[in-house]
Write a protein that holds these residues in place. Sequence first.
Motif, PDB file in Angstrom:
ATOM      1  N   GLN A 215      53.227  96.394  29.556  1.00 36.51           N
ATOM      2  CA  GLN A 215      53.309  95.731  30.851  1.00 36.51           C
ATOM      3  C   GLN A 215      54.142  96.530  31.852  1.00 36.51           C
ATOM      4  O   GLN A 215      53.814  96.593  33.040  1.00 36.51           O
ATOM      5  N   GLY A 216      55.201  97.165  31.363  1.00 37.96           N
ATOM      6  CA  GLY A 216      56.029  97.970  32.251  1.00 37.96           C
ATOM      7  C   GLY A 216      55.345  99.246  32.694  1.00 37.96           C
ATOM      8  O   GLY A 216      55.361  99.600  33.884  1.00 37.96           O
ATOM      9  N   LEU A 217      54.729  99.972  31.759  1.00 42.16           N
ATOM     10  CA  LEU A 217      54.064 101.220  32.098  1.00 42.16           C
ATOM     11  C   LEU A 217      52.876 100.967  33.025  1.00 42.16           C
ATOM     12  O   LEU A 217      52.594 101.772  33.925  1.00 42.16           O
ATOM     13  N   ALA A 218      52.177  99.855  32.826  1.00 46.76           N
ATOM     14  CA  ALA A 218      51.036  99.533  33.686  1.00 46.76           C
ATOM     15  C   ALA A 218      51.453  99.471  35.149  1.00 46.76           C
ATOM     16  O   ALA A 218      50.748  99.975  36.040  1.00 46.76           O
ATOM     17  N   GLN A 219      52.598  98.862  35.414  1.00 45.67           N
ATOM     18  CA  GLN A 219      53.090  98.783  36.790  1.00 45.67           C
ATOM     19  C   GLN A 219      53.509 100.161  37.305  1.00 45.67           C
ATOM     20  O   GLN A 219      53.302 100.497  38.472  1.00 45.67           O
ATOM     21  N   MET A 220      54.059 100.962  36.428  1.00 47.07           N
ATOM     22  CA  MET A 220      54.563 102.271  36.816  1.00 47.07           C
ATOM     23  C   MET A 220      53.447 103.209  37.259  1.00 47.07           C
ATOM     24  O   MET A 220      53.623 104.003  38.190  1.00 47.07           O
ATOM     25  N   VAL A 221      52.289 103.144  36.596  1.00 43.36           N
ATOM     26  CA  VAL A 221      51.228 104.130  36.866  1.00 43.36           C
ATOM     27  C   VAL A 221      50.031 103.537  37.597  1.00 43.36           C
ATOM     28  O   VAL A 221      49.023 104.214  37.771  1.00 43.36           O
ATOM     29  N   ALA A 222      50.139 102.297  38.041  1.00 45.30           N
ATOM     30  CA  ALA A 222      49.002 101.654  38.711  1.00 45.30           C
ATOM     31  C   ALA A 222      48.546 102.452  39.930  1.00 45.30           C
ATOM     32  O   ALA A 222      47.338 102.655  40.139  1.00 45.30           O
ATOM     33  N   GLN A 223      49.481 102.932  40.747  1.00 46.06           N
ATOM     34  CA  GLN A 223      49.120 103.664  41.958  1.00 46.06           C
ATOM     35  C   GLN A 223      48.560 105.051  41.651  1.00 46.06           C
ATOM     36  O   GLN A 223      48.018 105.716  42.530  1.00 46.06           O
ATOM     37  N   ASP A 224      48.689 105.484  40.399  1.00 53.20           N
ATOM     38  CA  ASP A 224      48.084 106.747  39.979  1.00 53.20           C
ATOM     39  C   ASP A 224      46.644 106.554  39.517  1.00 53.20           C
ATOM     40  O   ASP A 224      45.976 107.518  39.119  1.00 53.20           O
ATOM     41  N   GLY A 225      46.170 105.303  39.559  1.00 48.84           N
ATOM     42  CA  GLY A 225      44.798 105.036  39.148  1.00 48.84           C
ATOM     43  C   GLY A 225      44.606 104.977  37.650  1.00 48.84           C
ATOM     44  O   GLY A 225      43.481 105.091  37.162  1.00 48.84           O
ATOM     45  N   ILE A 226      45.693 104.779  36.894  1.00 44.21           N
ATOM     46  CA  ILE A 226      45.631 104.686  35.426  1.00 44.21           C
ATOM     47  C   ILE A 226      45.875 103.244  35.018  1.00 44.21           C
ATOM     48  O   ILE A 226      46.829 102.610  35.487  1.00 44.21           O
ATOM     49  N   ARG A 227      45.047 102.730  34.142  1.00 43.70           N
ATOM     50  CA  ARG A 227      45.235 101.378  33.631  1.00 43.70           C
ATOM     51  C   ARG A 227      45.850 101.427  32.233  1.00 43.70           C
ATOM     52  O   ARG A 227      45.501 102.296  31.431  1.00 43.70           O
ATOM     53  N   VAL A 228      46.759 100.483  31.948  1.00 46.38           N
ATOM     54  CA  VAL A 228      47.427 100.403  30.648  1.00 46.38           C
ATOM     55  C   VAL A 228      47.327  98.972  30.142  1.00 46.38           C
ATOM     56  O   VAL A 228      47.803  98.035  30.799  1.00 46.38           O
ATOM     57  N   ASN A 229      46.713  98.801  28.996  1.00 50.23           N
ATOM     58  CA  ASN A 229      46.549  97.476  28.404  1.00 50.23           C
ATOM     59  C   ASN A 229      46.816  97.554  26.902  1.00 50.23           C
ATOM     60  O   ASN A 229      47.053  98.630  26.355  1.00 50.23           O
ATOM     61  N   ALA A 230      46.770  96.419  26.247  1.00 49.67           N
ATOM     62  CA  ALA A 230      46.959  96.385  24.792  1.00 49.67           C
ATOM     63  C   ALA A 230      46.039  95.343  24.180  1.00 49.67           C
ATOM     64  O   ALA A 230      45.613  94.390  24.847  1.00 49.67           O
ATOM     65  N   ILE A 281      41.729  95.266  35.488  1.00 47.21           N
ATOM     66  CA  ILE A 281      42.557  94.728  34.409  1.00 47.21           C
ATOM     67  C   ILE A 281      43.558  95.779  33.971  1.00 47.21           C
ATOM     68  O   ILE A 281      43.183  96.832  33.445  1.00 47.21           O
ATOM     69  N   THR A 282      44.828  95.519  34.191  1.00 54.35           N
ATOM     70  CA  THR A 282      45.892  96.402  33.724  1.00 54.35           C
ATOM     71  C   THR A 282      47.151  95.571  33.483  1.00 54.35           C
ATOM     72  O   THR A 282      47.350  94.536  34.120  1.00 54.35           O
ATOM     73  N   GLY A 283      47.948  96.009  32.532  1.00 57.26           N
ATOM     74  CA  GLY A 283      49.136  95.251  32.160  1.00 57.26           C
ATOM     75  C   GLY A 283      48.832  94.005  31.357  1.00 57.26           C
ATOM     76  O   GLY A 283      49.685  93.135  31.201  1.00 57.26           O
ATOM     77  N   GLU A 284      47.632  93.926  30.807  1.00 62.10           N
ATOM     78  CA  GLU A 284      47.214  92.730  30.081  1.00 62.10           C
ATOM     79  C   GLU A 284      47.217  92.957  28.575  1.00 62.10           C
ATOM     80  O   GLU A 284      47.051  94.082  28.101  1.00 62.10           O
ATOM     81  N   ILE A 285      47.373  91.866  27.848  1.00 65.57           N
ATOM     82  CA  ILE A 285      47.298  91.888  26.388  1.00 65.57           C
ATOM     83  C   ILE A 285      46.106  91.037  25.981  1.00 65.57           C
ATOM     84  O   ILE A 285      46.061  89.836  26.259  1.00 65.57           O
ATOM     85  N   VAL A 286      45.116  91.667  25.365  1.00 67.04           N
ATOM     86  CA  VAL A 286      43.947  90.922  24.879  1.00 67.04           C
ATOM     87  C   VAL A 286      44.266  90.454  23.463  1.00 67.04           C
ATOM     88  O   VAL A 286      44.377  91.257  22.526  1.00 67.04           O
ATOM     89  N   ASN A 287      44.417  89.164  23.310  1.00 66.00           N
ATOM     90  CA  ASN A 287      44.755  88.583  22.012  1.00 66.00           C
ATOM     91  C   ASN A 287      43.486  88.308  21.222  1.00 66.00           C
ATOM     92  O   ASN A 287      42.596  87.606  21.703  1.00 66.00           O
ATOM     93  N   ALA A 288      43.404  88.882  20.030  1.00 62.25           N
ATOM     94  CA  ALA A 288      42.237  88.694  19.156  1.00 62.25           C
ATOM     95  C   ALA A 288      42.749  88.225  17.803  1.00 62.25           C
ATOM     96  O   ALA A 288      42.804  88.967  16.838  1.00 62.25           O
ATOM     97  N   THR A 289      43.145  86.951  17.760  1.00 61.27           N
ATOM     98  CA  THR A 289      43.933  86.436  16.646  1.00 61.27           C
ATOM     99  C   THR A 289      43.183  85.488  15.736  1.00 61.27           C
ATOM    100  O   THR A 289      43.780  84.892  14.837  1.00 61.27           O
ATOM    101  N   GLY A 290      41.897  85.280  15.973  1.00 60.72           N
ATOM    102  CA  GLY A 290      41.162  84.326  15.139  1.00 60.72           C
ATOM    103  C   GLY A 290      41.527  82.885  15.422  1.00 60.72           C
ATOM    104  O   GLY A 290      41.332  82.017  14.576  1.00 60.72           O
ATOM    105  N   GLY A 291      42.071  82.645  16.623  1.00 63.22           N
ATOM    106  CA  GLY A 291      42.362  81.269  17.022  1.00 63.22           C
ATOM    107  C   GLY A 291      43.826  80.881  16.994  1.00 63.22           C
ATOM    108  O   GLY A 291      44.182  79.770  17.417  1.00 63.22           O
ATOM    109  N   THR A 292      44.692  81.751  16.497  1.00 62.58           N
ATOM    110  CA  THR A 292      46.128  81.447  16.495  1.00 62.58           C
ATOM    111  C   THR A 292      46.620  81.382  17.926  1.00 62.58           C
ATOM    112  O   THR A 292      46.523  82.382  18.666  1.00 62.58           O
ATOM    113  N   PRO A 293      47.144  80.247  18.394  1.00 65.92           N
ATOM    114  CA  PRO A 293      47.584  80.143  19.788  1.00 65.92           C
ATOM    115  C   PRO A 293      48.840  80.961  20.026  1.00 65.92           C
ATOM    116  O   PRO A 293      49.761  80.967  19.221  1.00 65.92           O
TER     117      PRO A 293
END
Length: 295
Positions: A215-230, A281-293
């Motif tokens: 989330q921090g790096l995504a904000q740092m490089v957003a203006q460079d046109g780079i997206r960072v997610n997890a 989409i940048t600075g986001e975390i895609v949760n793929a947990t099988g339903g664990t909230p």
Amino acid sequence: MSDTQKPKDPVSKHPQPDFPEQEQAHPGWSGPMDPPPDHGEESYEGHGQLMDRKALVTGGDSGIGRAVALAFAREGADVLFSYLEAEEEDARETVRLVEEAGRRAVAFACDLREEAQCREIVDRAVAEFGRIDILVNNAAFQMSQPDGIQSISTEQFDRVVRTNLYAMFWLCKMTLPVMAKGGSIINSASVQAYKPSPHLLDYAMTKGAIVNFTQGLAQMVAQDGIRVNAVAPGPVWTPLIPATMPDTVEFGKQSPLGRPAQPAEMAPAYVFLASPRASYITGEIVNATGGTPLP
């Protein structure tokens, strides 16, 4: 509609526990796993979403890394991936799958705990491909310690932190200068970042840090046109499980879907985040947990 496109019950789509008892020495390999992990060999269909992109994937010999390398290749990307020397057999299979998809595959044996070797893999990727469009920081180390913090040695703690955090930091720092606008960095986090299991205390700590770093790096490089997610997977059936967990029989049973994910089920999230379809989409975390909230 092909058979792979037809809706299927997610509960029964893949094998469910109880699994046979099985144990391997670290780092483990796919061959003896029962049931065998599914990386998308028979199911993943590409649609040109990453045509002629150049990807660097760490830990690409097996598990999620192999599934991502395979999916990227079938979407049109060339892939350089890292692996440990002990994982040579699995690495050869990843190379075969990528090349079978008609794309270039470069397997690079290294230990990402060393800064110099992180520099070597970035330099090799640039030498092979001319640039890096996608960086996937996926390699990780864990070792279950059911007896608690007193059983976590300094050696283990150091290995977990250097593999999971130092390598990610170095690779991002080294890759950004050779990544053009439109590039994508994708880090592998975990459900452990939000709901840590006590026996994986040190591993869970690093996964929480990966969320924050992303989330921090995504904000740092957003203006460079780079997206960072997890991507934050829940339990996934990979060689790391029989190599580092004391009990594989009920692995993944705690998820609402009642089973662990197969690596192939994680790959589409990485493809989406790497593709132009995720341009906002940048600075986001895609949760793929099988339903664990999660929070």
